[in-house]
Design a protein around this motif. Sequence first.
Motif, PDB file in Angstrom:
ATOM      1  N   ARG A  68     -36.935  -1.355   9.034  1.00 47.04           N
ATOM      2  CA  ARG A  68     -37.389  -2.509   8.240  1.00 47.04           C
ATOM      3  C   ARG A  68     -36.651  -3.783   8.602  1.00 47.04           C
ATOM      4  O   ARG A  68     -37.243  -4.864   8.735  1.00 47.04           O
ATOM      5  N   ASP A  69     -35.316  -3.679   8.819  1.00 44.41           N
ATOM      6  CA  ASP A  69     -34.470  -4.870   8.967  1.00 44.41           C
ATOM      7  C   ASP A  69     -34.320  -5.328  10.413  1.00 44.41           C
ATOM      8  O   ASP A  69     -33.926  -6.472  10.666  1.00 44.41           O
TER       9      ASP A  69
ATOM     10  N   THR B 105     -26.454  -5.734   8.586  1.00 45.71           N
ATOM     11  CA  THR B 105     -26.496  -5.677   7.126  1.00 45.71           C
ATOM     12  C   THR B 105     -27.923  -5.544   6.660  1.00 45.71           C
ATOM     13  O   THR B 105     -28.867  -5.975   7.357  1.00 45.71           O
TER      14      THR B 105
ATOM     15  N   ARG C  53     -32.937   2.229   7.512  1.00 46.42           N
ATOM     16  CA  ARG C  53     -33.305   0.896   7.039  1.00 46.42           C
ATOM     17  C   ARG C  53     -33.566  -0.073   8.195  1.00 46.42           C
ATOM     18  O   ARG C  53     -34.250  -1.089   8.029  1.00 46.42           O
ATOM     19  N   ARG C  54     -33.035   0.227   9.398  1.00 47.76           N
ATOM     20  CA  ARG C  54     -33.218  -0.682  10.524  1.00 47.76           C
ATOM     21  C   ARG C  54     -34.665  -0.716  11.005  1.00 47.76           C
ATOM     22  O   ARG C  54     -35.043  -1.622  11.747  1.00 47.76           O
TER      23      ARG C  54
ATOM     24  N   ASP D   1     -39.463  -6.758   2.753  1.00 47.88           N
ATOM     25  CA  ASP D   1     -40.007  -7.268   4.009  1.00 47.88           C
ATOM     26  C   ASP D   1     -40.620  -6.113   4.819  1.00 47.88           C
ATOM     27  O   ASP D   1     -39.905  -5.245   5.322  1.00 47.88           O
TER      28      ASP D   1
ATOM     29  N   GLY E  41     -31.493  -6.192   5.105  1.00 49.52           N
ATOM     30  CA  GLY E  41     -32.283  -7.394   4.895  1.00 49.52           C
ATOM     31  C   GLY E  41     -33.034  -7.319   3.588  1.00 49.52           C
ATOM     32  O   GLY E  41     -32.704  -6.520   2.694  1.00 49.52           O
ATOM     33  N   ALA E  42     -34.059  -8.136   3.486  1.00 48.84           N
ATOM     34  CA  ALA E  42     -34.862  -8.168   2.268  1.00 48.84           C
ATOM     35  C   ALA E  42     -35.601  -6.850   2.094  1.00 48.84           C
ATOM     36  O   ALA E  42     -36.298  -6.395   2.992  1.00 48.84           O
TER      37      ALA E  42
ATOM     38  N   ALA F 277     -29.763  -5.143  13.171  1.00 46.92           N
ATOM     39  CA  ALA F 277     -29.299  -5.686  11.888  1.00 46.92           C
ATOM     40  C   ALA F 277     -28.067  -4.923  11.402  1.00 46.92           C
ATOM     41  O   ALA F 277     -28.130  -3.722  11.155  1.00 46.92           O
TER      42      ALA F 277
ATOM     43  N   ARG G  65     -41.766  -5.836  10.041  1.00 49.48           N
ATOM     44  CA  ARG G  65     -41.398  -5.000  11.182  1.00 49.48           C
ATOM     45  C   ARG G  65     -42.059  -3.623  11.103  1.00 49.48           C
ATOM     46  O   ARG G  65     -42.490  -3.065  12.129  1.00 49.48           O
TER      47      ARG G  65
END
Length: 465
Positions: free
Chosen positions: A346-347, A353, A343-344, A359, A355-356, A351, A362
Amino acid sequence: MSISAALNAAQSGLTAASRTAQAVSSNVSNALTPGYGVREVALSSAAHGGVSVDAVSRRSDIGLITERRGADAAAAGADTRLAGLERIEAAIGTAGEAGSISARLGDLEARLLDAASRPDSPLRLEAAVRAAGDVVDAVGKAGATVQAGRLEADRGIAQAVTDLGTGLARVADLNDAIVRATAGGRDASSLADERHRVIDGLSEIVPMKQIARESGRVALMTGTGRILLDGDPVEIGFTGASGASPGGKMSGLTVGGREIDMARAGNQMAGGRLEALFELRDEALPSAQGRLDTLAGELADRFGDAGLGDAAGLFVAPGEGPGRAQRLVLSAAVDPARGGEARRLRDGMGADTPGAAGDARRLSALADALSAPGPVADTSLGTGRRSLLELGDALVGAGTAAAQAAEGDAARAGGRAETLREAELAQGVNTDAEMQTLLALEQSYAANARVIQIAGSLIDRILEI
């Protein structure tokens, strides 16, 4: 002519016919034997009548042999280069090949764009991380293959030096044996054949020129004029490496205690497999390592700041200098093997935690980092502004171009060597001519036998009287 003179003449004729028949038999039976020199019997008139066998000589065209040996050396060197460059090509991949480095980069771009279209999909994020890991694996394995090739070339050099020393010592021993045989009145042709074969083998390592010396000895020098044998062999020194590391220096070559610059064109040991192995170890393979290092460095640098205002850092290549390709790794933030989360992508790499979920900024920026042109720190993959995808194509193209050029060189060198080999064989045993000689010998033998028969009849008649 007296009866005794006739008998002596006939006996000498039978002896000459017998020696010549032996030579013909040897020639015919060895017509296809590599290194065999055609035997010729030299005859002359004897002082008191009849014929005398002066010598059995070994016929050879040393000019053609020297040219053919040079061609054999060139072919062996070209084949060695081709094998090494094909290994690089296989490690990097070819254009359009699914597993090539350029294809891995293209797949990473596709996976990032796919994830950007659905940033909420864990499966698509994980697929993008796997694609990034495939790029790391491909670059790292290619670098490891290059270093394994350098070590293999170093071992090939060590074996070639050993074979060269052993072969030169063998030629020196055969020189001595030929001198002894000649002094004892024995035929040394078989020893000369063996010496010829040994020198042929040495000529694939370094092209050899053969120089006749007294009493049947030969001296040997390289194609560029370095004497390797004239009496005693010259000592050739080399120390093999136990391992290979990017940028690591390996042993040079010494001849007669003096170091030879094998990188210099036309050096004293140039022209054969030995030079090709040095070229692979010290030039071609390090250049391939340099291109891989350039790509690894650009991957780390361009993903380090993808225009997001924070360190994207999808790839990390610690340190500078040779070997960055092998040091290239995925960021620990996304590497599942080190507790990272997909997920990082994207976040953000830092990060803590989620994020959206929708989004995609990135992910789009990471995809753009592959296709956006930029300055290249090193010119080994070209000049001007180039994207990472273009650098991947240039890397693959350089490996393919080098291998194709080497393949053409090997084909030309092999063709020339084969042509000269055929020309040498054409000057070898002519079985038709040998059969004609055998027919003439049969008539000579019959005529001399008839003289002896008549002389015997005359002696019997005299004894009857």
